[in-house]
Scaffold this motif. Structure first.
Motif, PDB file in Angstrom:
ATOM      1  N   GLN A 120     -36.131 -21.226 -46.775  1.00  0.00           N
ATOM      2  CA  GLN A 120     -36.856 -20.696 -47.924  1.00  0.00           C
ATOM      3  C   GLN A 120     -36.641 -21.585 -49.153  1.00  0.00           C
ATOM      4  O   GLN A 120     -35.563 -22.159 -49.347  1.00  0.00           O
ATOM      5  CB  GLN A 120     -36.405 -19.268 -48.264  1.00  0.00           C
ATOM      6  CG  GLN A 120     -36.624 -18.256 -47.158  1.00  0.00           C
ATOM      7  CD  GLN A 120     -35.381 -18.037 -46.319  1.00  0.00           C
ATOM      8  OE1 GLN A 120     -34.658 -18.992 -46.023  1.00  0.00           O
ATOM      9  NE2 GLN A 120     -35.128 -16.796 -45.941  1.00  0.00           N
ATOM     10  N   ARG A 121     -37.674 -21.635 -49.987  1.00  0.00           N
ATOM     11  CA  ARG A 121     -37.592 -22.431 -51.211  1.00  0.00           C
ATOM     12  C   ARG A 121     -37.005 -21.615 -52.364  1.00  0.00           C
ATOM     13  O   ARG A 121     -36.508 -22.194 -53.333  1.00  0.00           O
ATOM     14  CB  ARG A 121     -38.987 -22.942 -51.596  1.00  0.00           C
ATOM     15  CG  ARG A 121     -39.002 -23.859 -52.810  1.00  0.00           C
ATOM     16  CD  ARG A 121     -40.340 -24.547 -52.972  1.00  0.00           C
ATOM     17  NE  ARG A 121     -40.346 -25.392 -54.169  1.00  0.00           N
ATOM     18  CZ  ARG A 121     -40.877 -25.013 -55.337  1.00  0.00           C
ATOM     19  NH1 ARG A 121     -41.437 -23.824 -55.458  1.00  0.00           N
ATOM     20  NH2 ARG A 121     -40.855 -25.831 -56.365  1.00  0.00           N
ATOM     21  N   HIS A 122     -37.061 -20.285 -52.274  1.00  0.00           N
ATOM     22  CA  HIS A 122     -36.589 -19.418 -53.344  1.00  0.00           C
ATOM     23  C   HIS A 122     -35.299 -18.714 -52.924  1.00  0.00           C
ATOM     24  O   HIS A 122     -35.212 -18.188 -51.812  1.00  0.00           O
ATOM     25  CB  HIS A 122     -37.653 -18.380 -53.706  1.00  0.00           C
ATOM     26  CG  HIS A 122     -38.884 -18.987 -54.318  1.00  0.00           C
ATOM     27  ND1 HIS A 122     -39.820 -19.674 -53.574  1.00  0.00           N
ATOM     28  CD2 HIS A 122     -39.326 -19.011 -55.604  1.00  0.00           C
ATOM     29  CE1 HIS A 122     -40.786 -20.094 -54.381  1.00  0.00           C
ATOM     30  NE2 HIS A 122     -40.512 -19.710 -55.608  1.00  0.00           N
ATOM     31  N   VAL A 133     -31.068 -31.007 -53.268  1.00  0.00           N
ATOM     32  CA  VAL A 133     -31.658 -29.689 -52.989  1.00  0.00           C
ATOM     33  C   VAL A 133     -32.645 -29.344 -54.099  1.00  0.00           C
ATOM     34  O   VAL A 133     -32.295 -29.361 -55.288  1.00  0.00           O
ATOM     35  CB  VAL A 133     -30.562 -28.609 -52.892  1.00  0.00           C
ATOM     36  CG1 VAL A 133     -31.195 -27.235 -52.685  1.00  0.00           C
ATOM     37  CG2 VAL A 133     -29.592 -28.934 -51.762  1.00  0.00           C
ATOM     38  N   ARG A 134     -33.864 -29.021 -53.712  1.00  0.00           N
ATOM     39  CA  ARG A 134     -34.905 -28.666 -54.678  1.00  0.00           C
ATOM     40  C   ARG A 134     -35.408 -27.261 -54.348  1.00  0.00           C
ATOM     41  O   ARG A 134     -36.307 -27.084 -53.533  1.00  0.00           O
ATOM     42  CB  ARG A 134     -36.042 -29.685 -54.644  1.00  0.00           C
ATOM     43  CG  ARG A 134     -35.594 -31.101 -54.987  1.00  0.00           C
ATOM     44  CD  ARG A 134     -36.738 -32.101 -54.848  1.00  0.00           C
ATOM     45  NE  ARG A 134     -37.828 -31.816 -55.770  1.00  0.00           N
ATOM     46  CZ  ARG A 134     -37.878 -32.226 -57.033  1.00  0.00           C
ATOM     47  NH1 ARG A 134     -36.878 -32.952 -57.522  1.00  0.00           N
ATOM     48  NH2 ARG A 134     -38.900 -31.937 -57.802  1.00  0.00           N
ATOM     49  N   LYS A 135     -34.775 -26.285 -54.960  1.00  0.00           N
ATOM     50  CA  LYS A 135     -35.154 -24.888 -54.746  1.00  0.00           C
ATOM     51  C   LYS A 135     -35.246 -24.185 -56.088  1.00  0.00           C
ATOM     52  O   LYS A 135     -34.893 -24.736 -57.133  1.00  0.00           O
ATOM     53  CB  LYS A 135     -34.133 -24.192 -53.830  1.00  0.00           C
ATOM     54  CG  LYS A 135     -34.089 -24.778 -52.409  1.00  0.00           C
ATOM     55  CD  LYS A 135     -33.225 -23.965 -51.485  1.00  0.00           C
ATOM     56  CE  LYS A 135     -33.105 -24.620 -50.115  1.00  0.00           C
ATOM     57  NZ  LYS A 135     -34.391 -24.637 -49.385  1.00  0.00           N
ATOM     58  N   ARG A 136     -35.768 -22.955 -56.049  1.00  0.00           N
ATOM     59  CA  ARG A 136     -35.879 -22.132 -57.242  1.00  0.00           C
ATOM     60  C   ARG A 136     -34.879 -20.987 -57.118  1.00  0.00           C
ATOM     61  O   ARG A 136     -34.684 -20.427 -56.030  1.00  0.00           O
ATOM     62  CB  ARG A 136     -37.301 -21.573 -57.404  1.00  0.00           C
ATOM     63  CG  ARG A 136     -38.425 -22.567 -57.212  1.00  0.00           C
ATOM     64  CD  ARG A 136     -38.275 -23.815 -58.046  1.00  0.00           C
ATOM     65  NE  ARG A 136     -38.207 -23.543 -59.473  1.00  0.00           N
ATOM     66  CZ  ARG A 136     -38.011 -24.458 -60.408  1.00  0.00           C
ATOM     67  NH1 ARG A 136     -37.841 -25.739 -60.036  1.00  0.00           N
ATOM     68  NH2 ARG A 136     -37.974 -24.130 -61.688  1.00  0.00           N
ATOM     69  N   TYR A 137     -34.246 -20.604 -58.231  1.00  0.00           N
ATOM     70  CA  TYR A 137     -33.140 -19.650 -58.181  1.00  0.00           C
ATOM     71  C   TYR A 137     -33.350 -18.479 -59.149  1.00  0.00           C
ATOM     72  O   TYR A 137     -33.936 -18.637 -60.228  1.00  0.00           O
ATOM     73  CB  TYR A 137     -31.819 -20.347 -58.534  1.00  0.00           C
ATOM     74  CG  TYR A 137     -31.505 -21.538 -57.672  1.00  0.00           C
ATOM     75  CD1 TYR A 137     -30.964 -21.374 -56.400  1.00  0.00           C
ATOM     76  CD2 TYR A 137     -31.774 -22.835 -58.119  1.00  0.00           C
ATOM     77  CE1 TYR A 137     -30.683 -22.483 -55.600  1.00  0.00           C
ATOM     78  CE2 TYR A 137     -31.500 -23.939 -57.325  1.00  0.00           C
ATOM     79  CZ  TYR A 137     -30.953 -23.750 -56.073  1.00  0.00           C
ATOM     80  OH  TYR A 137     -30.694 -24.847 -55.286  1.00  0.00           O
ATOM     81  N   GLY A 152     -33.440 -25.884 -61.148  1.00  0.00           N
ATOM     82  CA  GLY A 152     -34.330 -24.907 -60.535  1.00  0.00           C
ATOM     83  C   GLY A 152     -34.129 -23.453 -60.899  1.00  0.00           C
ATOM     84  O   GLY A 152     -34.794 -22.588 -60.318  1.00  0.00           O
TER      85      GLY A 152
END
Length: 481
Positions: A251-253, A280-284, A307
């Motif tokens: 998952q990206r989120h 790591v390129r994710k949204r938090y 992110g």
């Protein structure tokens, strides 16, 4: 000689309260607690996760799982308002598979273990369950009763009332395994996502992974159970273990499940660096406090760079008097400055408020006006209800006005007499939701959204508000007013 394989079924119940089900229209997160339990077991066991929130007919789905899988052990998790469902499902195990061991854990088992000391349940696991559950399974695998296991209570004649009365303490976070996420479909778990500067046509309900980087909190809020479980400490997991777990997620989120993410600045900064170093390129989405935001603006800025989209901020009340009453350790002005600081670094604020059962029409209206004047934020609301087992809960007990407070303990049903009639209380609560909906950054910034997701949001809002307008129906008719 190979160890015998045991069939272990881990179950998350479906809530019965319409308000809780309404909330799930906005947010249904992974059964992370069951992933941890599965990861704690040796690999030779067969483990299945059954999330009954995903089915319209939970009893039928559960009976089908018992018939086809025929587990040697069934483990339930559950919040306090789900404890009747857990007991009912446990009785089904007794009827269908009388030799199967029934183990119960989760929040309610931790704060009110004696409520599970019933014939249909064999073992009650309290607190962080990985270690105790692993020991329970090992004992049962060896044909023995799971006696003498810390934080695991046998019911019936072996019940240890003294152990049940003592708070369990959480272990070293370094001993916690990486949860197994291969036991469920990650696409089924989504959360309405908030960001300060939403992009046009941004996905509103992305698949979301839950991650716990730490547990515990240093604060002593009088309504909260966390200080009793963690001794007033904040205890982070090893940085490298957390970074590796996040990096491996499909998952990206990522929705953090901590009590407070940034109170340990050294750990939070090291985790940000470790994620950046791995690319790591994710949204938090994280949890924090106003005092932390104001003390560590550069830390929040650093997280925004890698992110961080949104942060939960416990506003709790719109008056300093109410904040002092719960020993929150802040002020309305502090909350407002923190809200502004988050927005300046590009992080959306999830402002969490509480109302009290004794709120008058004037107090509801004061909070509604406060919301209307706020800068953009995603808002949520609960009824100020102390956790079972805390001093505030014991002080409240003589005033509880329902025969079974556990059934309604979701922090959205008042458990003590309301100052306004229940019907009016529900309507006023729904009005807060309607006012807050207009403060969401997506609406405030008038960003275009996908039509089908807009429809999903509008339907969720309508159903959630309607559930509060019908809140009185969850109570005996004589209390409706």
């Amino acid at each position: 000689m190979l160890a015998p394989t045991m069939r272990v079924l881990l179950v998350k119940p479906k809530a019965s309260l319409a308000i809780v089900r309404g909330l799930e229209r906005f947010q249904r997160l992974e059964p992370l607690e069951l992933g941890y339990l599965a990861a704690a077991l040796p690999p030779h066991h067969q483990v299945r996760v059954l999330d009954l929130r995903l089915t319209r007919r939970p009893r039928r789905a559960f009976l089908a799982a018992l018939a086809t899988f025929r587990p040697d052990l069934v483990g339930f998790t559950g919040y306090t308002h789900e404890r009747a469902a857990v007991k009912a499902l446990a009785r089904e195990v007794r009827r269908s598979l009388p030799r199967t061991l029934v183990v119960v854990g989760g929040h309610h088992a931790t704060v009110a273990p004696a409520d599970y000391n019933v014939p249909e349940i064999d073992v009650v696991v309290r607190g962080e369950g990985c270690g105790p559950f692993r020991s329970v399974v090992a004992a049962w695998e060896g044909g023995e009763l799971p006696l003498g296991i810390p934080n695991a209570l046998l019911t019936g004649e072996h019940w240890d009332a003294a152990a049940a009365a003592a708070w369990p303490r959480f272990p070293d976070p370094a001993t916690i395994p990486t949860p197994r996420r291969d036991l469920w479909d990650p696409r089924r778990y989504t959360c309405v996502w908030v960001s300060e500067n939403p992009a046009p046509w941004q996905e509103l309900f992305p698949p979301v992974a839950m991650v716990r980087t730490s547990y515990g909190c240093r604060m002593q809020c009088s309504f909260c159970v966390v200080p009793f479980l963690c001794g007033g400490e904040h205890r982070p997991r090893p940085v490298e273990a957390v970074a590796d777990e996040i990096a491996a997620l499909p998952q990206r989120h990522v929705y953090f499940a901590d009590d407070e993410n940034f109170i340990d600045e050294t750990f939070a900064a090291a985790l940000a660096d470790a994620l950046a170093a791995r690319g790591v390129r994710k949204r938090y989405f994280a949890w924090t406090r106003a005092t932390t935001v104001l003390r560590s603006p550069e830390l929040l800025r650093r997280w925004a760079e890698i992110g961080l989209d949104g942060a939960f901020l416990g506003f709790e009340f719109s008056s300093d008097e109410e904040l002092r009453a719960v020993r929150k350790g802040g002020s309305v002005a502090t909350n407002e400055r923190a809200h502004d600081q988050l927005r300046r670094v590009g992080v959306a604020c999830h402002a969490a408020f509480m109302v009290r059962a004794e709120y008058t029409v004037e107090q509801f209206e004061r909070l509604r006006r406060y919301l209307a004047a706020m800068p953009p934020a995603q808002c949520s609301f609960t009824v100020c209800t102390p956790s079972p087992g805390t001093p505030d809960w014991h002080a409240m007990e003589p005033h509880i006005w329902v025969d079974d407070p556990y059934r309604l303990y979701d922090c959205m049903h008042p458990l003590t007499p309301t100052a306004v009639p229940l019907r009016e209380f529900g309507r006023r609560f729904a009005a807060l939701l309607a006012t807050a909906a207009g403060k969401n950054p997506l609406r405030a910034e008038r960003r275009p959204v996908r039509p089908w997701e807009l429809g999903r949001v509008l339907l969720a809002e309508a159903r959630f508000e309607a559930a509060f307008r019908r809140l009185h129906r969850d109570y005996p008719r004589e209390l409706w007013g």
